[in-house]
Write an enzyme that holds these catalytic residues in place. Structure first.
Site, PDB file in Angstrom:
ATOM      1  N   CYS A   1      13.567  10.656   7.312  1.00 43.92           N
ATOM      2  CA  CYS A   1      13.716   9.866   8.261  1.00 43.92           C
ATOM      3  C   CYS A   1      14.866   9.875   9.118  1.00 43.92           C
ATOM      4  O   CYS A   1      15.146  10.130  10.123  1.00 43.92           O
ATOM      5  CB  CYS A   1      13.361   8.584   8.494  1.00 43.92           C
TER       6      CYS A   1
ATOM      7  N   GLU B   1      10.447  14.657  15.976  1.00 42.48           N
ATOM      8  CA  GLU B   1      10.128  15.261  14.674  1.00 42.48           C
ATOM      9  C   GLU B   1       9.862  16.128  13.296  1.00 42.48           C
ATOM     10  O   GLU B   1       8.440  15.986  13.868  1.00 42.48           O
ATOM     11  CB  GLU B   1      10.205  13.717  14.058  1.00 42.48           C
TER      12      GLU B   1
ATOM     13  N   GLY C   1       7.204   4.238   8.286  1.00 43.68           N
ATOM     14  CA  GLY C   1       5.993   5.828   8.829  1.00 43.68           C
ATOM     15  C   GLY C   1       6.449   6.352  10.280  1.00 43.68           C
ATOM     16  O   GLY C   1       7.326   5.975  10.862  1.00 43.68           O
ATOM     17  N   SER C   2       5.347   6.796  10.941  1.00 48.42           N
ATOM     18  CA  SER C   2       5.833   7.224  11.804  1.00 48.42           C
ATOM     19  C   SER C   2       5.561   6.229  13.107  1.00 48.42           C
ATOM     20  O   SER C   2       4.980   5.577  13.124  1.00 48.42           O
ATOM     21  CB  SER C   2       3.760   8.663  12.287  1.00 48.42           C
ATOM     22  N   THR C   3       6.270   6.903  14.271  1.00 48.53           N
ATOM     23  CA  THR C   3       5.918   5.917  15.340  1.00 48.53           C
ATOM     24  C   THR C   3       4.572   5.544  15.694  1.00 48.53           C
ATOM     25  O   THR C   3       3.507   4.662  15.964  1.00 48.53           O
ATOM     26  CB  THR C   3       7.061   6.814  16.435  1.00 48.53           C
TER      27      THR C   3
ATOM     28  N   GLU D   1      10.366   0.868  10.869  1.00 49.14           N
ATOM     29  CA  GLU D   1      10.862   2.085  10.475  1.00 49.14           C
ATOM     30  C   GLU D   1      10.216   2.697  10.961  1.00 49.14           C
ATOM     31  O   GLU D   1       9.380   3.435  10.119  1.00 49.14           O
ATOM     32  CB  GLU D   1      11.666   1.387   8.819  1.00 49.14           C
TER      33      GLU D   1
ATOM     34  N   GLY E   1       2.837   3.211  13.738  1.00 50.04           N
ATOM     35  CA  GLY E   1       3.891   2.486  14.011  1.00 50.04           C
ATOM     36  C   GLY E   1       3.190   1.362  15.216  1.00 50.04           C
ATOM     37  O   GLY E   1       3.055   0.303  15.194  1.00 50.04           O
TER      38      GLY E   1
ATOM     39  N   LYS F   1       0.937  -0.968  -0.431  1.00 48.79           N
ATOM     40  CA  LYS F   1       0.041   0.182  -0.072  1.00 48.79           C
ATOM     41  C   LYS F   1       0.862   1.590   0.198  1.00 48.79           C
ATOM     42  O   LYS F   1       1.272   1.555   1.386  1.00 48.79           O
ATOM     43  CB  LYS F   1      -1.234  -0.173   1.128  1.00 48.79           C
TER      44      LYS F   1
HETATM   45  P1  NAD Z   1       2.211   7.893   8.671  1.00 45.46           P
HETATM   46  O1  NAD Z   1       2.600   6.636   9.893  1.00 45.46           O
HETATM   47  O2  NAD Z   1       1.003   8.961   8.951  1.00 45.46           O
HETATM   48  O3  NAD Z   1       2.224   7.337   7.112  1.00 45.46           O
HETATM   49  C1  NAD Z   1       2.892   6.248   6.905  1.00 45.46           C
HETATM   50  C2  NAD Z   1       1.818   4.921   5.884  1.00 45.46           C
HETATM   51  O4  NAD Z   1       1.346   4.359   6.997  1.00 45.46           O
HETATM   52  C3  NAD Z   1       1.265   5.766   5.084  1.00 45.46           C
HETATM   53  O5  NAD Z   1       0.672   4.380   3.514  1.00 45.46           O
HETATM   54  C4  NAD Z   1      -0.591   5.770   5.056  1.00 45.46           C
HETATM   55  O6  NAD Z   1      -1.114   5.693   4.664  1.00 45.46           O
HETATM   56  C5  NAD Z   1      -0.133   4.174   6.699  1.00 45.46           C
HETATM   57  N1  NAD Z   1      -1.641   4.775   7.328  1.00 45.46           N
HETATM   58  C6  NAD Z   1      -1.729   5.627   8.349  1.00 45.46           C
HETATM   59  N2  NAD Z   1      -2.407   4.646   9.201  1.00 45.46           N
HETATM   60  C7  NAD Z   1      -2.625   3.772   9.275  1.00 45.46           C
HETATM   61  C8  NAD Z   1      -3.277   3.030  10.059  1.00 45.46           C
HETATM   62  N3  NAD Z   1      -3.969   3.317  10.735  1.00 45.46           N
HETATM   63  N4  NAD Z   1      -2.948   1.399   9.422  1.00 45.46           N
HETATM   64  C9  NAD Z   1      -2.183   0.832   8.441  1.00 45.46           C
HETATM   65  N5  NAD Z   1      -1.517   2.112   7.825  1.00 45.46           N
HETATM   66  C10 NAD Z   1      -1.999   3.150   8.065  1.00 45.46           C
HETATM   67  O7  NAD Z   1       3.439   8.044   7.948  1.00 45.46           O
HETATM   68  P2  NAD Z   1       3.637   9.885   7.215  1.00 45.46           P
HETATM   69  O8  NAD Z   1       3.255  10.705   7.322  1.00 45.46           O
HETATM   70  O9  NAD Z   1       2.892   9.322   5.722  1.00 45.46           O
HETATM   71  O10 NAD Z   1       4.866   9.387   6.999  1.00 45.46           O
HETATM   72  C11 NAD Z   1       6.309  10.443   7.715  1.00 45.46           C
HETATM   73  C12 NAD Z   1       6.819   9.091   8.880  1.00 45.46           C
HETATM   74  O11 NAD Z   1       7.634   8.223   8.865  1.00 45.46           O
HETATM   75  C13 NAD Z   1       7.764  10.122   9.473  1.00 45.46           C
HETATM   76  O12 NAD Z   1       7.577   9.701  10.862  1.00 45.46           O
HETATM   77  C14 NAD Z   1       9.383   9.596   9.217  1.00 45.46           C
HETATM   78  O13 NAD Z   1       9.790   9.826   9.962  1.00 45.46           O
HETATM   79  C15 NAD Z   1       8.526   8.244   8.227  1.00 45.46           C
HETATM   80  N6  NAD Z   1       9.806   7.268   8.116  1.00 45.46           N
HETATM   81  C16 NAD Z   1      10.762   6.340   8.434  1.00 45.46           C
HETATM   82  C17 NAD Z   1      11.434   5.843   8.383  1.00 45.46           C
HETATM   83  C18 NAD Z   1      12.444   4.863   8.126  1.00 45.46           C
HETATM   84  O14 NAD Z   1      12.894   3.815   7.607  1.00 45.46           O
HETATM   85  N7  NAD Z   1      11.939   4.680   9.696  1.00 45.46           N
HETATM   86  C19 NAD Z   1      11.677   6.660   6.210  1.00 45.46           C
HETATM   87  C20 NAD Z   1      10.956   7.182   5.839  1.00 45.46           C
HETATM   88  C21 NAD Z   1       9.613   7.986   7.122  1.00 45.46           C
END
Ligand code: NAD
Length: 487
Positions: free
Chosen positions: A281, A381, A225-227, A247, A230, A172
């Protein structure tokens, strides 16, 4: 431009027919509408991946690798088109897309194409007369959820190792940046990936993402994605105890010692925070400067930040594009307000650029803020072109500031003292450490974090363990077993 869901080798509409707009962050115009996948679409995709799994698992490892290698070639042949698509959808400057995003995507598919037939098991020395061997088996259907900051590259980071190991995939993309991933799906079909081996379902997190995370037929979920999200993924995974790899966010410390090569540190630190508008990130978002060189460093660094050329991502001379969405632009600008409230000093930036040509886009000027280590802007962040600055006198103080957040993803420093370098590399609370460089990544080198930055590793041989499970096989070759239950 492909705009439908990719399920079982076909591009299809969402079951309920719903769509969502994809916007260009340069001016917020609508690029296109795409099918919006929801729960029923995830169910269809998982069913296709489940059906495709046995044949994909049992295909020769070299044959799986060859398809990944062919895909890498295809991406390279379509470099310009993919770079334009990524720049338009995400706001990455085209020069970065051409020189980083696309080549890194190619490199990743190539690396794991080569990996497919090199993943060996082992023979384990156990009791006399027994042969015990360990083989690594794929998990089955793997769910992958990626964010919007590097959609093309993360598609390769997620899919390539999973496929090399023999899993099938439902991925996704982030709802706002699906276009390059859908193009990759098209190229996968062209090079001959069997139907169902890869399925791409763009959609919102709360619907499509959530269903993927809790689906009973998904054996593993890999999430970037975000913590906060996660944590939700971990909760959703509990139903069938699926494996989880996370991640998450980061707040990368970047220490400059008094003996550093200053011009090198200035350039490297600018790349560390300003590349991709700071939406990384592993961005070096906390500059920690030794008091002796702080003024000299900041003079050059702030000068460099002011000189960065903001503009339309499709202009080859643009060095910094817009942030990827209006919502995110507001979020980053809100941190400027917080910095003001906390009494931090804005050394440069902190606002949208004055250029009327950029007024409709999601731009934010490169921003440098002098603050205190405990301030929110040094702890949370920001995920934008926003770097905080702290000053230190002793090495221990620098280390304490560096380790003083809940995150532990990337960390780096600049020094010419070898002893200090090795001590610090050992003591930094981080999954990755860069010495006299920042933000280096390569598909051969493990990538991931500790603490609130998540667990599990992408890349290298490490990630192959994440996408396989170990099976231990015992054979009685010539064992002299005591006569238990002898009659
Ligand atoms: P986000 O967590 O909002 O979204 C990331 C993904 O998760 C998107 O595809 C979103 O649609 C999906 N998502 C959102 N809610 C969900 C749920 N309840 N269940 C399942 N999936 C869901 O994060 P973002 O704002 O899109 O991305 C930025 C974040 O990602 C930052 O915190 C950044 O640090 C992190 N990030 C981490 C890494 C790493 O490798 N550690 C790399 C890039 C980005």
């Amino acid at each position: 431009m492909q705009t439908k869901l990719f399920i079982n080798g076909d591009f299809v509409d969402a079951e309920a027919g719903q769509t969502l707009d994809v916007l260009n962050p340069h001016d917020n115009s609508v690029i296109t509408q795409i099918a919006e996948g929801r729960e029923a679409d995830i169910d269809r995709a998982v069913a296709a991946a489940k059906t495709a799994f046995p044949a994909w698992r049992d295909l020769g490892a070299s044959d799986r690798g060859l398809l990944l290698l062919r895909l890498a070639d295809k991406i390279e042949q379509n470099r310009e088109e993919l770079a334009r698509l990524e720049a338009t959808d995400t706001g990455h400057p085209i020069r970065d897309c051409l020189n980083l995003d696309v080549p890194r995507t190619v490199l990743c598919f190539r690396y794991f194409g080569g990996m497919a037939d090199k993943l060996e098991g082992s023979v384990i020395p156990v009791d006399a007369g027994f042969l015990n061997y360990l083989q690594r088996e794929p998990i089955g259907v793997v769910g992958q959820i990626v964010p919007w900051n590097f959609p093309l590259m993360f598609t390769s980071w997620k899919m390539a190792p999973a496929l090399a190991a023999g899993n099938t995939v439902v991925l996704k993309p982030a709802e706002i940046t699906p276009l390059s991933t859908l193009r990759i799906a098209e190229l996968m079909r062209e090079v001959g990936f069997p139907p169902g081996v890869v399925n791409i379902v763009p959609g919102y997190g709360q619907t499509a993402g959530q269903r993927l995370a809790d689906h009973p037929d998904v054996g593993k979920i890999a999430f970037t994605g975000s913590t906060a999200t996660g944590r939700r993924i971990v909760e959703a995974s509990a139903g069938n105890l699926k494996k989880v790899q996370l991640e998450l966010g980061g707040k990368g410390p970047n220490i400059v010692f008094a003996d550093a090569n200053i011009p090198m540190a200035v350039g490297g630190s600018a790349f560390g925070i300003f590349h991709n508008q700071g939406q990384a990130c592993i961005a070096g978002s906390r500059l920690i400067l030794h008091e002796k060189i702080a003024d000299q460093f900041l003079d050059k660094f702030v000068g460099l930040a002011k000189s960065i050329k903001l503009g339309n991502p499709l202009d080859p001379s643009t060095e910094m594009g817009p942030l990827t969405s209006k919502l995110h632009q507001e979020r980053v600008l809100n941190y400027v307000k917080i910095a003001h409230q906390e009494g931090a000093e804005i050394l440069t930036g902190g606002k949208v650029p004055d250029d009327p040509a950029l007024a409709d886009g999601c731009y934010v000027e490169p921003t440098v803020v002098m603050a205190q280590p405990e301030d929110r802007v040094c702890q949370e962040e920001v995920f934008g072109p926003f770097v905080s600055v702290n000053i230190f006198a002793e090495d221990e103080e620098a280390l304490a500031i560096a380790n003083g957040t809940e995150y532990g993803l990337g960390a780096g420093f600049w020094t010419s003292d070898l002893t200090r370098a090795h001590l610090l590399a050992k003591n930094l609370h981080a999954g990755m450490v860069w010495i006299n460089t920042y933000k280096r990544v390569h598909p051969a080198s493990p990538f991931g974090g500790v603490g609130q930055s998540g667990y599990g590793r992408e890349m290298g041989f490490e990630v192959m363990r994440e996408y396989t499970q170990a099976k231990s096989v015992w054979v009685n070759v010539d064992a002299k077993i005591p006569p238990f239950y002898k009659r």
